[in-house]
Design an enzyme around this catalytic site. Structure first.
Site, PDB file in Angstrom:
ATOM      1  N   GLU A  63       8.184  17.667  85.986  1.00  0.00           N
ATOM      2  CA  GLU A  63       9.487  16.978  85.875  1.00  0.00           C
ATOM      3  C   GLU A  63      10.036  16.618  87.255  1.00  0.00           C
ATOM      4  O   GLU A  63      11.217  16.806  87.543  1.00  0.00           O
ATOM      5  CB  GLU A  63      10.480  17.818  85.050  1.00  0.00           C
ATOM      6  CG  GLU A  63      10.058  17.921  83.594  1.00  0.00           C
ATOM      7  CD  GLU A  63      11.025  18.673  82.704  1.00  0.00           C
ATOM      8  OE1 GLU A  63      12.144  18.945  83.128  1.00  0.00           O
ATOM      9  OE2 GLU A  63      10.633  18.981  81.565  1.00  0.00           O
TER      10      GLU A  63
HETATM   11  C1  LIG Z   1       0.973  21.508  84.444  1.00  0.00           C
HETATM   12  C2  LIG Z   1       1.544  20.131  84.496  1.00  0.00           C
HETATM   13  C3  LIG Z   1       2.053  19.561  83.343  1.00  0.00           C
HETATM   14  C4  LIG Z   1       2.520  18.240  83.366  1.00  0.00           C
HETATM   15  N1  LIG Z   1       2.898  17.641  82.196  1.00  0.00           N
HETATM   16  C5  LIG Z   1       3.147  16.297  82.208  1.00  0.00           C
HETATM   17  C6  LIG Z   1       3.345  15.594  80.980  1.00  0.00           C
HETATM   18  O1  LIG Z   1       3.330  16.166  79.891  1.00  0.00           O
HETATM   19  N2  LIG Z   1       3.547  14.254  81.032  1.00  0.00           N
HETATM   20  C7  LIG Z   1       3.576  13.575  82.208  1.00  0.00           C
HETATM   21  O2  LIG Z   1       3.733  12.366  82.190  1.00  0.00           O
HETATM   22  N3  LIG Z   1       3.413  14.213  83.384  1.00  0.00           N
HETATM   23  C8  LIG Z   1       3.192  15.551  83.414  1.00  0.00           C
HETATM   24  N4  LIG Z   1       3.006  16.217  84.615  1.00  0.00           N
HETATM   25  C9  LIG Z   1       3.118  15.475  85.850  1.00  0.00           C
HETATM   26  C10 LIG Z   1       4.221  15.923  86.791  1.00  0.00           C
HETATM   27  O3  LIG Z   1       5.467  15.490  86.357  1.00  0.00           O
HETATM   28  C11 LIG Z   1       3.804  15.395  88.157  1.00  0.00           C
HETATM   29  O4  LIG Z   1       2.809  16.277  88.610  1.00  0.00           O
HETATM   30  C12 LIG Z   1       4.878  15.324  89.148  1.00  0.00           C
HETATM   31  O5  LIG Z   1       5.753  14.289  88.844  1.00  0.00           O
HETATM   32  C13 LIG Z   1       4.359  15.141  90.566  1.00  0.00           C
HETATM   33  O6  LIG Z   1       3.320  14.216  90.689  1.00  0.00           O
HETATM   34  P1  LIG Z   1       2.014  14.579  91.556  1.00  0.00           P
HETATM   35  O7  LIG Z   1       1.552  15.905  91.135  1.00  0.00           O
HETATM   36  O8  LIG Z   1       1.088  13.454  91.463  1.00  0.00           O
HETATM   37  O9  LIG Z   1       2.571  14.733  93.038  1.00  0.00           O
HETATM   38  P2  LIG Z   1       2.684  13.603  94.168  1.00  0.00           P
HETATM   39  O10 LIG Z   1       3.489  12.463  93.644  1.00  0.00           O
HETATM   40  O11 LIG Z   1       1.364  13.304  94.727  1.00  0.00           O
HETATM   41  O12 LIG Z   1       3.572  14.329  95.257  1.00  0.00           O
HETATM   42  C14 LIG Z   1       3.008  15.170  96.271  1.00  0.00           C
HETATM   43  C15 LIG Z   1       4.152  15.762  97.087  1.00  0.00           C
HETATM   44  O13 LIG Z   1       4.881  14.722  97.746  1.00  0.00           O
HETATM   45  C16 LIG Z   1       6.269  14.869  97.476  1.00  0.00           C
HETATM   46  N5  LIG Z   1       6.892  13.541  97.469  1.00  0.00           N
HETATM   47  C17 LIG Z   1       6.466  12.403  96.875  1.00  0.00           C
HETATM   48  N6  LIG Z   1       7.311  11.405  97.113  1.00  0.00           N
HETATM   49  C18 LIG Z   1       8.309  11.901  97.891  1.00  0.00           C
HETATM   50  C19 LIG Z   1       9.500  11.369  98.482  1.00  0.00           C
HETATM   51  N7  LIG Z   1       9.863  10.114  98.333  1.00  0.00           N
HETATM   52  N8  LIG Z   1      10.265  12.202  99.211  1.00  0.00           N
HETATM   53  C20 LIG Z   1       9.930  13.499  99.378  1.00  0.00           C
HETATM   54  N9  LIG Z   1       8.839  14.052  98.840  1.00  0.00           N
HETATM   55  C21 LIG Z   1       8.035  13.257  98.105  1.00  0.00           C
HETATM   56  C22 LIG Z   1       6.332  15.545  96.128  1.00  0.00           C
HETATM   57  O14 LIG Z   1       7.569  16.216  95.942  1.00  0.00           O
HETATM   58  C23 LIG Z   1       5.160  16.508  96.224  1.00  0.00           C
HETATM   59  O15 LIG Z   1       5.585  17.653  96.895  1.00  0.00           O
HETATM   60  C24 LIG Z   1       2.548  17.532  84.597  1.00  0.00           C
HETATM   61  C25 LIG Z   1       2.094  18.146  85.768  1.00  0.00           C
HETATM   62  C26 LIG Z   1       1.584  19.420  85.724  1.00  0.00           C
HETATM   63  C27 LIG Z   1       1.067  20.022  86.998  1.00  0.00           C
END
Ligand SMILES: Cc1cc2nc3c(=O)[nH]c(=O)nc-3n(C[C@H](O)[C@H](O)[C@H](O)COP(=O)(O)OP(=O)(O)OC[C@H]3O[C@@H](n4cnc5c(N)ncnc54)[C@H](O)[C@@H]3O)c2cc1C
Length: 771
Positions: free
Chosen positions: A454
């Site tokens: 989220e």
């Molecule tokens: C167990 C699990 C369940 C999930 N369930 C769902 C689901 O049911 N449906 C769904 O659609 N998604 C789901 N997700 C996705 C989840 O919402 C995303 O993992 C999350 O939004 C982050 O995306 P990412 O992991 O690709 O991180 P990335 O986007 O690659 O981010 C990497 C890091 O960069 C930081 N970052 C990125 N942009 C910025 C910025 N502008 N400023 C500061 N920091 C930044 C982030 O905070 C993070 O620390 C799930 C994820 C997990 C791990």
């Protein structure tokens, strides 16, 4: 004197005569304003406009109306919800064996899946008219939280259909036909939903998803219809491996203009049965070894009819706003519930363990080093519960406060991380060894999941809380931006002129207000209560004023650049967040009937919040690029220095005392923690040993006295001492039996699991064969 009068008259003429003011002041300011605050992008605007401003707006105004805070209804379960807690939830808790679920089966047992579907655990937010439970947000939160203290896997499985997903989206935006078709089968568990937004290329930047839908003609049920040709590749999707209905977010295009004259319609959400031709449910992920279902889904050139768009074709392109609105409600319930669960579990069990575990001849909970950590657990747990209840309460007021829920998600999951580390430190080896007796390990492993989902926390802190908060909650900035974006320049200038006068008044009031409150340390501020908590209201009003002042200067000096200066803006976001946390604590204390026993926890939470506010301001002033403004602001807000400090050791000791003995305070503040009914369960064992050791205290006193008298030997195992004490008639046979039982429980409670040679390897092999 004459010069002063001339200046005053000039100011009155300039500001008082509309035409002069507009030409001399407003016009140039408007031009600069447009330059420094570039127009919002569509996704930014939609995110900004979605959801509600609530108590966060009050905190941003510089003068919070505390009566208003107290008048928000207390969030409570109704009789039906309480009965569900007492019956279905308790039955479920007894069915769950989290060690087996996570380490052996890697799935919930069939009987648990059947039970949760049959009993409507997946239907808590679905209206009764469709067969759902129609529970309040506070009930949803309380149920998920209690389950999470027993099994994170079960809690996450239950939480997902009750937060952002097909059910929530259908209820808000679905057509009547869609609701009639889907909601009954989602309510009775025939259908299991998942919602897919995230993909390999778009995580935090969810607005940038590459998944596409193209409006075209195609064949559906033997007829040619206008529909959508979809291509998607999603990952991390919770429940995807078992889902029967897929909520899908994609960008919609209409190159042939079959729907209208727009070729790019924007993000759209559709509901697709996973049995539909071309829908692929891919591999399963294994998030931090947890056993809830999570995986991938993809599809290539999958054709769906237009009326599978949630809300029908009218909602084509409106998906982003739908998601932002619904996400903020779910964000205020689910992850705060999981975070609070770790607090209740850690506070109850660590308090007990600190008493049961003895080293150097005394309970480790008596060592001040351990107390420092245990007090942090207790203090944070109080803040967690207060925030959980207040935030769910807002959702029950039919609000969707996007900034407040982002604050709750970020800070509560971070508090959970901090207190779980403390719980691990105190349990030491007892927390490390995984096995049926370990009640902490799975909660600890799950924390990074809560932090990532989220909206991963760094983004939440840096972009959402202040980024949205400053513009949304500020009394004038959003309206000023709207005036700047007005296509009718003359009309825009008029609106801006009106707002500017008010804004100048607001900023002037904040400048003098902050200085006055700084000089007087806020002692003349009013508080809605008397007694020990009154001083906190005064300090929070003072800091609210300081935030309003600093935010205005930050926006004035840095303009659009402030968005990129995340380190600076996040610190102002921290101030806003801590003001919210402190407000929740004060309200919770009042709503709980001002329990005297809670006061050490209240003091701890509030002093910590004020300390964090001071720290955030310190970092903000130290790094603000315009050094003169930074110095002036710092002098206005803290003319005699930042006086806030972390809670005294005395408060920490009082918290530890409350958590280290059985009693009403401990019971009330850890009421969500599942405690097994006997010593065959991990938590039941620790609790039984804890209670037995307290009950045996009068007998132990007799033994210590006899040791001091020389009747009994010192420094020998307790079992031997008990035998000697019985023989020497220091204790009776019944008392010896009680002490022996206590000693057995004690030893069992400090023991950890161990496995015979080859047993772990055999388990891994059995799991591989089963897969
Ligand atoms: C167990 C699990 C369940 C999930 N369930 C769902 C689901 O049911 N449906 C769904 O659609 N998604 C789901 N997700 C996705 C989840 O919402 C995303 O993992 C999350 O939004 C982050 O995306 P990412 O992991 O690709 O991180 P990335 O986007 O690659 O981010 C990497 C890091 O960069 C930081 N970052 C990125 N942009 C910025 C910025 N502008 N400023 C500061 N920091 C930044 C982030 O905070 C993070 O620390 C799930 C994820 C997990 C791990």
């Amino acid at each position: 004197m004459l010069i002063l009068i001339i200046l005053l008259v000039a100011a009155l003429v300039i500001f008082g005569v509309a035409d002069i003011r507009r030409n001399l002041i407003t016009k140039p300011v408007f031009t600069v304003f447009k330059k420094i605050l570039p127009p919002l992008s569509d996704t930014e605007r939609e995110a900004m406009e979605a959801g509600d401003v609530w108590w966060d707006g009050e905190l941003f105004k510089g003068k919070p109306d505390w009566q208003k805070l107290h008048s928000f209804p207390k969030a409570e379960l109704n009789a039906e919800e309480q009965a569900f807690m007492d019956n279905q939830v308790e039955t479920l808790l007894k069915m769950l064996d989290d060690y087996k679920i996570v380490q052996e089966q890697r799935d919930l047992p069939e009987a648990v899946w059947d039970f949760v579907k049959r009993e409507g655990f997946f239907a808590m937010i679905i209206p009764k008219a469709y067969g759902g439970r129609e529970f309040s947000a506070i009930a949803n939160s309380t149920i998920v939280s209690r389950i999470a203290t027993r099994s994170l896997t079960a809690a996450v499985t239950i939480m997902v259909p009750n937060s952002l997903g097909p059910g929530e989206l259908l209820m808000h935006y679905g057509t009547q036909q869609q609701k009639d078709f889907w909601l009954p089968s989602l309510a009775n568990g025939t259908d299991v939903p998942c919602f897919a937004l995230t993909g390999p290329e778009a995580g935090s930047d969810a607005g940038g998803i590459p998944d596409s839908g193209v409006i075209c003609k195609g064949e559906f049920e033997g007829k040619e219809v206008v529909g959508i040709r979809l291509n998607w590749d999603k990952r991390y999707i919770t429940l995807a491996p078992v889902a029967t209905v897929l909520g899908l977010a994609f960008k919609l295009y209409d190159p042939e203009q079959l729907l209208g004259d727009k070729e790019e319609l924007g993000i759209t959400c559709a509901l697709i049965p996973t049995s539909h031709k071309g829908v692929e449910i891919g591999d399963r992920h294994f998030p931090m070894n947890m056993a809830f279902m999570n995986g991938t889904t993809y599809g290539k050139d999958v054709f769906i009819p237009l009326d599978w768009i949630i809300g029908g074709p009218d909602y084509a392109g409106r998906g982003w706003r739908m998601l932002v609105e619904c996400l903020s409600a779910g964000r205020g319930i689910s992850l705060p519930a999981l975070a609070t669960a770790t607090g209740h579990l850690a506070a109850r069990m660590t308090g007990a363990y600190g008493y049961v575990r003895q080293q150097f001849g005394m309970s480790i909970g008596k060592f001040e080093g351990v107390q420092e950590s245990l007090a942090r657990i207790g203090g944070l747990n109080y803040s967690l519960e207060a925030m959980r209840v207040m935030t769910a309460g807002a959702i029950d007021m039919k609000l969707s406060p996007s900034v407040v829920t982002a604050i709750a998600k970020y800070h509560m999951t971070e508090m959970s991380r901090t207190l779980m580390n403390d719980a691990f430190d105190i349990h030491a080896g007892r927390a490390i060894q995984v096995g049926p007796k370990n009640y902490l390990a799975h909660g600890y492993m799950g924390i990074p999941i809560s932090i990532t989902v989220e909206g991963a926390n760094i983004l939440t802190r840096n972009l959402m809380i202040f980024g949205q908060g400053a513009t949304r909650c500020h009394p004038y900035v959003l309206a000023e931006l709207e005036a700047a974006a007005n296509p009718d320049a003359e009309q825009g200038l008029k609106q801006f002129d009106n707002l500017l006068i008010k804004h100048i008044g607001f900023a002037t009031g904040n400048t003098f207000g902050a200085l006055w409150q700084g000089i007087t340390a806020g002692v003349f501020n009013s508080a809605p209560v008397s007694g020990e908590t009154a001083r906190y209201y005064k300090q929070l009003s003072r800091m609210s004023r300081a935030l309003a002042l600093s935010a205005d200067f930050a926006m004035l000096i840095l303009g659009g650049e402030l968005k990129r200066r995340e380190m600076l803006s996040a610190r102002l976001g921290d101030v806003l967040s801590q003001l919210y946390i402190a407000s929740a604590v004060l309200k919770f204390y009042e709503d709980s009937g001002r329990q005297q026993g809670d006061l050490p926890f209240v003091h701890y939470s509030l002093q910590r919040a004020l300390f964090e506010i001071g720290r955030a301001f310190d970092g903000f002033f130290a790094n603000f690029p315009n050094r003169i403004v930074a110095r002036v602001l710092r002098t206005l807000v803290f003319p005699f220095g930042i006086g806030y400090k972390m809670p005294d050791d005395d408060i920490a000791i009082q918290i530890c005392e409350a958590l280290s003995k059985p009693g009403v305070v401990r019971d009330r503040l850890t009421h969500l923690c599942y405690v097994g009914s006997d010593e065959n369960d991990a938590t039941g064992l620790m609790e039984s040993a804890f209670v037995a050791m307290h009950a045996a205290q009068p007998l132990m006193k007799k033994i210590y006295q006899a040791q001091r008298d020389g009747t009994l030997a010192r420094k020998q195992p307790l079992a031997q001492t008990i035998e000697q004490a019985l023989a020497a008639q220091v204790i009776s046979a019944a008392e010896a039996e009680q002490l022996t039982k206590m000693n057995t429980l004690r030893f069992s409670a400090i023991s950890v699991d161990s496995f015979k040679a080859g047993e772990l390897e055999a388990m891994a092999l059995a799991a591989a064969n089963a897969a």
